[in-house]
Scaffold this motif. Sequence first.
Motif, PDB file in Angstrom:
ATOM      1  N   ILE A  71       0.886  -1.208  -0.141  1.00 49.36           N
ATOM      2  CA  ILE A  71       0.158   0.019   0.009  1.00 49.36           C
ATOM      3  C   ILE A  71       0.896   1.300   0.023  1.00 49.36           C
ATOM      4  CG2 ILE A  71      -0.502   0.527   2.585  1.00 49.36           C
ATOM      5  CD1 ILE A  71      -2.924   0.170  -0.408  1.00 49.36           C
ATOM      6  N   VAL A  72       2.003   1.054   0.377  1.00 49.50           N
ATOM      7  CA  VAL A  72       3.117   2.489   0.508  1.00 49.50           C
ATOM      8  C   VAL A  72       3.708   2.536  -0.813  1.00 49.50           C
ATOM      9  CG1 VAL A  72       5.146   3.214   1.215  1.00 49.50           C
ATOM     10  CG2 VAL A  72       3.787   1.981   2.919  1.00 49.50           C
ATOM     11  N   ILE A  73       4.030   1.569  -1.756  1.00 47.25           N
ATOM     12  CA  ILE A  73       4.317   1.515  -2.909  1.00 47.25           C
ATOM     13  C   ILE A  73       3.167   2.082  -4.000  1.00 47.25           C
ATOM     14  CG2 ILE A  73       5.061   0.393  -5.135  1.00 47.25           C
ATOM     15  CD1 ILE A  73       6.206  -1.550  -3.288  1.00 47.25           C
ATOM     16  N   TYR A  74       1.942   1.361  -3.541  1.00 46.80           N
ATOM     17  CA  TYR A  74       0.723   2.061  -4.453  1.00 46.80           C
ATOM     18  C   TYR A  74       0.551   3.498  -4.178  1.00 46.80           C
ATOM     19  CZ  TYR A  74      -4.234   2.253  -6.217  1.00 46.80           C
ATOM     20  OH  TYR A  74      -5.218   2.632  -6.652  1.00 46.80           O
ATOM     21  N   GLY A  75       0.169   3.638  -2.903  1.00 48.83           N
ATOM     22  CA  GLY A  75       0.258   5.104  -2.489  1.00 48.83           C
ATOM     23  C   GLY A  75       0.947   6.177  -3.160  1.00 48.83           C
ATOM     24  N   VAL A  76       2.279   5.998  -2.779  1.00 47.77           N
ATOM     25  CA  VAL A  76       3.304   6.755  -3.463  1.00 47.77           C
ATOM     26  C   VAL A  76       3.097   6.896  -4.655  1.00 47.77           C
ATOM     27  CG1 VAL A  76       5.584   7.591  -3.386  1.00 47.77           C
ATOM     28  CG2 VAL A  76       4.958   6.676  -1.349  1.00 47.77           C
ATOM     29  N   LEU A  77       3.043   5.929  -5.407  1.00 47.48           N
ATOM     30  CA  LEU A  77       3.137   6.022  -7.110  1.00 47.48           C
ATOM     31  C   LEU A  77       1.708   6.504  -7.698  1.00 47.48           C
ATOM     32  CD1 LEU A  77       5.120   2.720  -8.058  1.00 47.48           C
ATOM     33  CD2 LEU A  77       5.847   5.137  -7.969  1.00 47.48           C
ATOM     34  N   PHE A  78       0.659   5.882  -6.972  1.00 50.86           N
ATOM     35  CA  PHE A  78      -0.616   6.617  -7.640  1.00 50.86           C
ATOM     36  C   PHE A  78      -0.979   7.630  -7.492  1.00 50.86           C
ATOM     37  CE2 PHE A  78      -5.158   6.902  -5.764  1.00 50.86           C
ATOM     38  CZ  PHE A  78      -5.755   6.814  -6.972  1.00 50.86           C
ATOM     39  N   VAL A  79      -0.557   8.329  -6.142  1.00 51.27           N
ATOM     40  CA  VAL A  79      -0.917   9.877  -5.615  1.00 51.27           C
ATOM     41  C   VAL A  79      -0.143  10.745  -6.447  1.00 51.27           C
ATOM     42  CG1 VAL A  79      -0.808  11.660  -4.122  1.00 51.27           C
ATOM     43  CG2 VAL A  79      -1.704   9.304  -3.369  1.00 51.27           C
ATOM     44  N   SER A  80       1.276  10.442  -6.829  1.00 50.33           N
ATOM     45  CA  SER A  80       2.024  11.249  -7.556  1.00 50.33           C
ATOM     46  C   SER A  80       1.644  11.242  -8.944  1.00 50.33           C
ATOM     47  CB  SER A  80       3.815  10.695  -7.530  1.00 50.33           C
ATOM     48  OG  SER A  80       4.067  10.297  -6.206  1.00 50.33           O
ATOM     49  N   PHE A  81       1.377   9.852  -9.675  1.00 43.97           N
ATOM     50  CA  PHE A  81       1.299   9.844 -10.920  1.00 43.97           C
ATOM     51  C   PHE A  81       0.040  10.590 -11.387  1.00 43.97           C
ATOM     52  CE2 PHE A  81       4.568   6.798 -11.276  1.00 43.97           C
ATOM     53  CZ  PHE A  81       5.298   7.301 -12.616  1.00 43.97           C
ATOM     54  N   ALA A  82      -1.067  10.312 -10.291  1.00 43.58           N
ATOM     55  CA  ALA A  82      -2.450  11.012 -10.730  1.00 43.58           C
ATOM     56  C   ALA A  82      -2.377  12.537 -10.712  1.00 43.58           C
ATOM     57  CB  ALA A  82      -3.417  10.353  -9.810  1.00 43.58           C
ATOM     58  N   LEU A  83      -1.504  12.986  -9.530  1.00 38.19           N
ATOM     59  CA  LEU A  83      -1.446  14.342  -9.441  1.00 38.19           C
ATOM     60  C   LEU A  83      -0.892  14.786 -10.850  1.00 38.19           C
ATOM     61  CD1 LEU A  83      -0.681  15.114  -5.859  1.00 38.19           C
ATOM     62  CD2 LEU A  83      -2.682  15.533  -6.970  1.00 38.19           C
ATOM     63  N   LEU A  84       0.384  14.129 -11.180  1.00 41.40           N
ATOM     64  CA  LEU A  84       0.972  14.877 -12.238  1.00 41.40           C
ATOM     65  C   LEU A  84       0.228  14.724 -13.509  1.00 41.40           C
ATOM     66  CD1 LEU A  84       4.106  15.686 -13.000  1.00 41.40           C
ATOM     67  CD2 LEU A  84       4.534  13.318 -13.773  1.00 41.40           C
ATOM     68  N   ILE A  85      -0.442  13.662 -13.814  1.00 46.54           N
ATOM     69  CA  ILE A  85      -0.986  13.733 -15.060  1.00 46.54           C
ATOM     70  C   ILE A  85      -2.208  14.392 -15.116  1.00 46.54           C
ATOM     71  CG2 ILE A  85      -2.345  11.861 -16.658  1.00 46.54           C
ATOM     72  CD1 ILE A  85      -0.348   9.679 -15.706  1.00 46.54           C
ATOM     73  N   GLY A  86      -2.953  14.290 -14.064  1.00 41.85           N
ATOM     74  CA  GLY A  86      -4.000  15.228 -13.932  1.00 41.85           C
ATOM     75  C   GLY A  86      -3.784  16.795 -14.095  1.00 41.85           C
ATOM     76  N   PHE A  87      -2.658  17.093 -13.410  1.00 46.21           N
ATOM     77  CA  PHE A  87      -2.067  18.689 -13.633  1.00 46.21           C
ATOM     78  C   PHE A  87      -1.796  18.830 -14.923  1.00 46.21           C
ATOM     79  CE2 PHE A  87       0.803  21.838 -13.227  1.00 46.21           C
ATOM     80  CZ  PHE A  87       0.099  22.974 -12.735  1.00 46.21           C
ATOM     81  N   LEU A  88      -0.860  17.970 -15.538  1.00 44.73           N
ATOM     82  CA  LEU A  88      -0.660  18.442 -16.860  1.00 44.73           C
ATOM     83  C   LEU A  88      -1.699  18.188 -17.910  1.00 44.73           C
ATOM     84  CD1 LEU A  88       2.625  16.159 -17.268  1.00 44.73           C
ATOM     85  CD2 LEU A  88       2.469  18.453 -16.919  1.00 44.73           C
ATOM     86  N   LEU A  89      -2.917  17.508 -17.659  1.00 42.94           N
ATOM     87  CA  LEU A  89      -3.933  17.459 -18.544  1.00 42.94           C
ATOM     88  C   LEU A  89      -4.625  18.793 -18.357  1.00 42.94           C
ATOM     89  CD1 LEU A  89      -5.410  13.666 -18.072  1.00 42.94           C
ATOM     90  CD2 LEU A  89      -4.280  14.904 -20.234  1.00 42.94           C
ATOM     91  N   ALA A  90      -4.896  19.034 -16.911  1.00 45.21           N
ATOM     92  CA  ALA A  90      -5.550  20.364 -16.756  1.00 45.21           C
ATOM     93  C   ALA A  90      -4.890  21.445 -17.450  1.00 45.21           C
ATOM     94  CB  ALA A  90      -5.568  20.421 -15.460  1.00 45.21           C
ATOM     95  N   VAL A  91      -3.612  21.568 -17.410  1.00 49.58           N
ATOM     96  CA  VAL A  91      -2.787  22.682 -17.962  1.00 49.58           C
ATOM     97  C   VAL A  91      -3.019  22.682 -19.579  1.00 49.58           C
ATOM     98  CG1 VAL A  91      -0.315  23.426 -18.642  1.00 49.58           C
ATOM     99  CG2 VAL A  91      -0.971  22.874 -16.086  1.00 49.58           C
TER     100      VAL A  91
END
Lengths: 292, 297
Positions: A71-91
């Motif tokens: 869950i630590v691996i999943y949490g770190v990667l999932f939150v970082s990638f979702a934030l990164l991709i989501g932000f880039l898409l919004a921009v």
Amino acid sequence: MRLSLTSRFSAISALLPALLVMLVVYIGATSWTVWMSLTNSRMLPNNNFVGLRQYETLLGNDRWITSVHNIVIYGVLFVSFALLIGFLLAVAIDQRVRAEDTIRSIFLYPYSMSFVVTGLVWQWLLNPTLGIQHVLRSWGFENATFDWIVRPETAIYCLVIAGVWQASGLVMAIMLAGLRGVDEEIWKAARVDGLPKWRVYMSIIIPMMGASFATAAVLLSTGVVRLYDLSVSMTNGGPGIASEVPAKFVMDHLFERANIGLATAAATTMLITVIAVVAPYLYWRARKGEMR
Amino acid sequence: MTAVAQPLPAARRPKRMTPARWGLYAFIFITALYFLLPLYVMVVTSLKPMAEIRQGNLLALPIAPSIEAWVKAWTSACTGLTCQGIKIGFLNSLRILVPSVAISILVGSLTGYALSLWRVRGANILFGAMMVVAFIPYQLFIYPLVRVFSFTGLGQSLLTIVMIHTIFGLPTMTLLFRNYFASLPVELFKAARVDGAGFYQIYARIMMPMATPMIVVAVILQTTGIWNDFILGLVFAGRDNLPMTVQLNNIVNSTQGERAYNVDMAATLLTALLPLAVYFGSGRWFVRGIAAGAVKG
């Protein structure tokens, strides 16, 4: 305005269900779970107090350690990638692109689907015999390997791929609302100063969007702790115990392995984790509200 | 309610395609492929016969498209013990969905109304507590609730799962309606009071009719949320009422022998159909629902 007796009675009667739910379900059930974690309950709850022994057992349990690790691996990667991709898409969408509505629908539609559906689709796509690996090989990449889902050391990353696919659109929606809230004057001023666009984003816009980032991050993180359906439907915790997660550990020990003491100790550990994540956020929001 | 992103006038769009804009469109195009791939694969797989799936390519269009897998998924796929297809799950999910959505919105709106316009002692504490507990994972409540429901004799049943959805929907629904009612002009409420209207009269005659946009948002939120639920249905609905998501997982993951991927994908699409319809049918309302649900507290 003073309330008449009947009105006051009515208002209280309307709040009774909420009050009852609050006391019985949220506070009562949580307390009972915490209490059971201090007993040696097996198939049925009992009141034999054993202190923190269940927590000691938990820390020595391979499956639990794997679950937490995952869950630590999943949490770190999932939150970082979702934030990164989501932000880039919004921009990207904020650059006044064509067919904005269609593009937004494409990025957000996965969020309307359940984790079960998400898990089953990606299980099929990542299937090494007939899925993406097969496609790559049929295109002439004879040695292409993409068999993460059947390998214990990589199965958890498959959950990340599926999770990011499902949730990035949510981040995009939150971020886009934040970006559209940015004052036009800032952009004008930056243009006058001749600042390149990426500099404006890095030094001005991102620091301004703290609230959007915090909201998205907290929403994603609470989803991480709850992660259950995806693990069940995509890999059922496998291969072996390679993609087990804490919520699944609790469920399995409650209903299949008849070890209520251990299951509730695991659940209580989850609760403490959630408090550690959410409390600073709520405190920060409350402080912000006071200053307004 | 936060601002919902609005489209910008097309006139301000740059006219020339610079290299940077090509890069921008390339980025959007490639990410769009990642997002669309699963939906595409689901659809084409569900239309192929098994022989074609075994020999062909995942991405290839079906050579001889057939809806056989859809019919099988709907009427005769096996969910563990019985082989009556996913339609059983669909009907169960509908039977769970309709009362759960209605009752959770009714209770949530009434709670939000009482908490926003009426000065009840301790209201703020109750509201604050509800916002905090919304973050607690289900695993903390599940076992005690199972015991309580079996003690009251309800056990696992349709009524139980409806009550469970109402309980766990309460914080979000309350938040939604409380914030909406709190944003209405208070004079409206005062005028009704002066006219002698009582608590429930004001709720039913004035507040709820005005709250139509919030009701739409709440229906969207609850419909997708309850339809997509897996864990609560699994634990509380009982064997005869298992929702579609649980049945779908059984169809796909408990197959003996060779898996019928076309049937699996057809069943998966069938399960995703209602939330997808809600999503594409409701457009910006869905985004509004997300924004409203997202901004807790």
